[in-house]
Design a protein around this motif. Structure first.
Motif, PDB file in Angstrom:
ATOM      1  N   LYS A  19       0.909  -1.207   0.077  1.00 16.52           N
ATOM      2  CA  LYS A  19      -0.031   0.015   0.077  1.00 16.52           C
ATOM      3  C   LYS A  19       0.805   1.191   0.142  1.00 16.52           C
ATOM      4  N   PHE A  20       1.996   1.192   1.018  1.00 14.69           N
ATOM      5  CA  PHE A  20       2.834   2.377   1.099  1.00 14.69           C
ATOM      6  C   PHE A  20       3.398   2.589  -0.326  1.00 14.69           C
ATOM      7  N   ALA A  21       4.091   1.583  -0.796  1.00 17.66           N
ATOM      8  CA  ALA A  21       4.728   1.848  -1.778  1.00 17.66           C
ATOM      9  C   ALA A  21       3.977   2.237  -3.184  1.00 17.66           C
ATOM     10  N   HIS A  22       2.832   1.571  -3.248  1.00 16.34           N
ATOM     11  CA  HIS A  22       1.986   2.155  -4.376  1.00 16.34           C
ATOM     12  C   HIS A  22       1.474   3.645  -4.123  1.00 16.34           C
ATOM     13  N   GLU A  23       1.204   3.922  -3.034  1.00 18.51           N
ATOM     14  CA  GLU A  23       0.836   5.234  -2.656  1.00 18.51           C
ATOM     15  C   GLU A  23       2.079   6.249  -3.385  1.00 18.51           C
ATOM     16  N   VAL A  24       3.123   6.108  -3.040  1.00 17.26           N
ATOM     17  CA  VAL A  24       4.284   6.871  -3.233  1.00 17.26           C
ATOM     18  C   VAL A  24       4.578   6.807  -4.839  1.00 17.26           C
ATOM     19  N   THR A  25       4.462   5.710  -5.508  1.00 21.12           N
ATOM     20  CA  THR A  25       4.645   5.511  -6.950  1.00 21.12           C
ATOM     21  C   THR A  25       3.445   6.034  -7.682  1.00 21.12           C
ATOM     22  N   TRP A  26       2.198   6.222  -7.099  1.00 18.95           N
ATOM     23  CA  TRP A  26       1.194   6.735  -7.744  1.00 18.95           C
ATOM     24  C   TRP A  26       1.333   8.441  -7.824  1.00 18.95           C
ATOM     25  N   LEU A  27       1.673   8.885  -6.599  1.00 19.83           N
ATOM     26  CA  LEU A  27       2.081  10.300  -6.538  1.00 19.83           C
ATOM     27  C   LEU A  27       2.962  10.712  -7.687  1.00 19.83           C
ATOM     28  N   VAL A  28       4.302   9.978  -7.776  1.00 17.04           N
ATOM     29  CA  VAL A  28       5.097  10.446  -8.738  1.00 17.04           C
ATOM     30  C   VAL A  28       4.846  10.047 -10.152  1.00 17.04           C
ATOM     31  N   HIS A  29       4.525   8.572 -10.348  1.00 19.42           N
ATOM     32  CA  HIS A  29       4.245   8.316 -11.716  1.00 19.42           C
ATOM     33  C   HIS A  29       2.736   8.144 -11.927  1.00 19.42           C
ATOM     34  N   GLY A  30       1.686   8.334 -11.280  1.00 19.01           N
ATOM     35  CA  GLY A  30       0.449   7.830 -11.983  1.00 19.01           C
ATOM     36  C   GLY A  30       0.026   6.576 -11.235  1.00 19.01           C
TER      37      GLY A  30
ATOM     38  N   GLU B   4      -1.728   4.252 -13.030  1.00 14.56           N
ATOM     39  CA  GLU B   4      -1.722   3.163 -14.065  1.00 14.56           C
ATOM     40  C   GLU B   4      -0.078   2.770 -13.705  1.00 14.56           C
ATOM     41  N   ALA B   5       0.734   3.586 -13.812  1.00 10.48           N
ATOM     42  CA  ALA B   5       2.069   2.820 -13.453  1.00 10.48           C
ATOM     43  C   ALA B   5       2.191   2.415 -12.214  1.00 10.48           C
ATOM     44  N   ALA B   6       1.577   2.738 -11.310  1.00 14.39           N
ATOM     45  CA  ALA B   6       1.860   2.207  -9.953  1.00 14.39           C
ATOM     46  C   ALA B   6       1.120   1.085  -9.759  1.00 14.39           C
ATOM     47  N   ASP B   7      -0.161   0.840 -10.439  1.00 14.67           N
ATOM     48  CA  ASP B   7      -0.808  -0.391 -10.514  1.00 14.67           C
ATOM     49  C   ASP B   7       0.082  -1.524 -10.956  1.00 14.67           C
ATOM     50  N   LYS B   8       0.549  -1.283 -12.122  1.00 16.14           N
ATOM     51  CA  LYS B   8       1.272  -2.008 -13.011  1.00 16.14           C
ATOM     52  C   LYS B   8       2.882  -2.402 -12.252  1.00 16.14           C
ATOM     53  N   ALA B   9       3.052  -1.731 -11.587  1.00 17.22           N
ATOM     54  CA  ALA B   9       4.397  -1.788 -10.689  1.00 17.22           C
ATOM     55  C   ALA B   9       4.004  -2.997  -9.818  1.00 17.22           C
ATOM     56  N   VAL B  10       2.784  -2.778  -9.168  1.00 17.48           N
ATOM     57  CA  VAL B  10       2.499  -3.864  -8.246  1.00 17.48           C
ATOM     58  C   VAL B  10       2.201  -5.304  -8.896  1.00 17.48           C
TER      59      VAL B  10
END
Length: 448
Positions: free
Chosen positions: A322-333, A335-341
């Motif tokens: 959840k944490f990593a997704h939130e930060v990635t979302w903020l910086v990369h959006g 869609e990119a965060a979901d994909k990273a997960v």
RNA sequence: GGUGGGGUUCCCGAGCGGUCAAAGGGGCCUGACUGUAAAUCAGGUGCUUAGGCUUCGCAGGUUCGAAUCCUGCCCCCACCA
């Protein structure tokens, strides 16, 4: 009613306080008062030392966003002028001057990032925002460049109008200057010595032109910020405020934003969203509650719940995801965060098989890739060669060592210690296979 | 300018004629255990077609043989003026 022991009354200071994002501030009570009375303009400067910001800059960006979310008017300043001079703060030696073209290029790069992230911070967790704030969301956060007002100055004018207000005695007492003076072979040039005049003047300029009453920055910027508030008090006889953010270090005392491989950049070209996500995911459990408060916009109750969960070791992976997704979302959006997960789950899961090229290519878009000629595959490619050619290992010796240590995987399946050739049999889809070295390094090999 | 001490493999640091690809520590890498964490434990950490090859500030020299001795040069540190 604020003060050392009191609760701040302004929403923003309350928020920054529970998030533990305040290191120092000038005139606490007065600042709190001003912030609680209405919308305040403020700014934070960003150095154009590279064409991308890195994770360290995320903290001030988020702080600016928090102010915006509380109805204030933040601005970001890019140092087109200061970047040409070089901030001596925290530097043990004089820095090389950066060329003007480079500074311009860097500014262009970080401008886009600031804009994107600041805007995105307003789209996330919007249920916390007041209606007034929601109505003003379409207005972009202003980004100013101090070259615009610094460049026209003549040296003489600057010395008369600005220099006169700075006492060398005070400047010499600053740690960043003192260190350099006491170390005989690493003196400080007049250029860098003058840096604080420019940053101080920036504040005055924005105070006069944009009614900017507050400057925020990293804790190392305290001196530069107070240079500005002092200048404003001296020339305008009015109050201006400064607030600094804490320097975040992990439980081992290391700074954030750097991995062993180097800086964690906010630019997707330099640090892919997947790597970015992995960086945050892999941080120490212990540090997560603290970081979650600072680096996400999650509301207090949620942060508390997640913190309790990770502290009790109850499925800590969930919290980190959840944490990593939130930060990635903020910086990369998002869609990119979901994909990273998704990619992460894939990579750290079972053997990869039964995928099509398209699915595989899509999943591994961020991963490095390497093209191998089909003919070579037909005859078989020694595994050590493949590891070296794909750039995963820097020498065959290293590749062999890795192999011997059982650290080579193909399609997430352990390769074994034997040095056999890689052939068509090893493909996981029509034309691809995933080569992995150790736990976290993988590379997609495409047959062409 | 004078005197003394140094520059060793990613970093710190030992070695002071062969047994030195160079101790020890840190870092990093891999593995085990876990949870893609931390801690812990184990192994690895110049290149190689595995025979060798190139490394100890730079350039020469002495020697069968040098990181180790000599000469010159460059750079650093400390104390003195």
């Amino acid at each position: 009613m604020s003060g050392q022991n009191g609760e701040p009354k302004s929403g923003i200071l309350k928020e920054l306080t529970w998030r533990d994002m305040i290191k120092q501030q000038t005139h606490q009570e007065e600042l709190d008062q001003v912030l609680s009375e209405g919308s305040v303009s403020l700014y934070c400067g960003f150095d154009p030392t590279a064409d991308s910001l890195h994770a360290g800059s995320l903290l001030p960006i988020i702080a600016l966003a928090q102010f915006r979310r509380h109805g204030h008017k933040p601005m970001a300043l890019v140092g087109g002028a200061t970047g040409l001079i070089g901030d001596p703060t925290g530097k043990s030696a004089e820095r090389e001057l950066i060329t003007e073209e480079q500074v311009q290029k860097n500014i262009d790069g970080i401008r886009v990032q600031l804009r994107t992230i600041l805007d995105r911070a307003l789209e996330m967790h919007t249920d916390q925002l007041s209606d007034d704030v929601k109505n003003a969301l379409h207005e972009p956060t202003p980004i100013v460049n101090n070259a615009d007002w610094m460049k026209p100055w003549s040296f003489i004018d600057f010395l008369r109008d600005v220099g006169k207000h700075f006492k060398v005695n005070t400047m010499l007492a600053r740690d960043s200057v003192k260190d350099r003076l006491e170390n005989r072979d690493q003196g400080i040039s007049y250029t860098e010595f003058s840096y604080m005049l420019i940053q101080g003047y920036d504040f005055l300029h924005l105070f006069k032109e944009k009614s900017c009453a507050l400057q925020i920055g990293g804790s190392d910027q305290w001196g530069n910020i107070t240079a500005g508030t002092d200048l404003i008090r001296r020339t305008e006889s009015k109050s201006a405020f400064g607030l600094t953010l804490p320097l975040l270090t992990n439980s081992q005392g290391k700074k954030y934003g750097k991995s062993e491989a180097g800086a964690i950049w906010l630019d997707a070209e330099r640090t892919s969203p997947y790597e970015f996500y992995q960086y945050w995911y892999n941080l120490d459990d212990e540090d997560i509650p603290r970081l979650m408060r600072v680096f996400t916009l999650l509301p207090e109750e949620e942060v508390d719940a997640l913190s309790a969960q990770i502290e009790s070791k109850n499925r800590p992976q969930q919290v980190k995801e959840k944490f990593a997704h939130e930060v990635t979302w903020l910086v990369h959006g998002k869609e990119a965060a979901d994909k990273a997960v998704r990619v992460s789950k894939m990579l750290f899961g079972e053997e990869i098989s039964g995928l099509t090229d398209k699915e595989l290519a899509d999943l591994f878009k961020d991963a490095p890739s390497f093209e191998l000629e089909a003919a070579r595959l037909e005859s078989g490619v020694p595994i050590a060669d493949l590891l070296v050619e794909s750039g995963m290992q820097k020498s065959k010796g290293a590749a062999r060592r890795l192999l011997k240590q059982n650290g080579v995987y193909i399609n997430n399946k352990r390769f074994g210690q034997e040095e056999r050739d890689v052939t068509r049999e090893d493909l996981s889809s029509e034309t691809m296979l995933v080569l992995r070295a150790g736990k976290k390094n993988q590379c997609v090999v495409k047959i062409v």
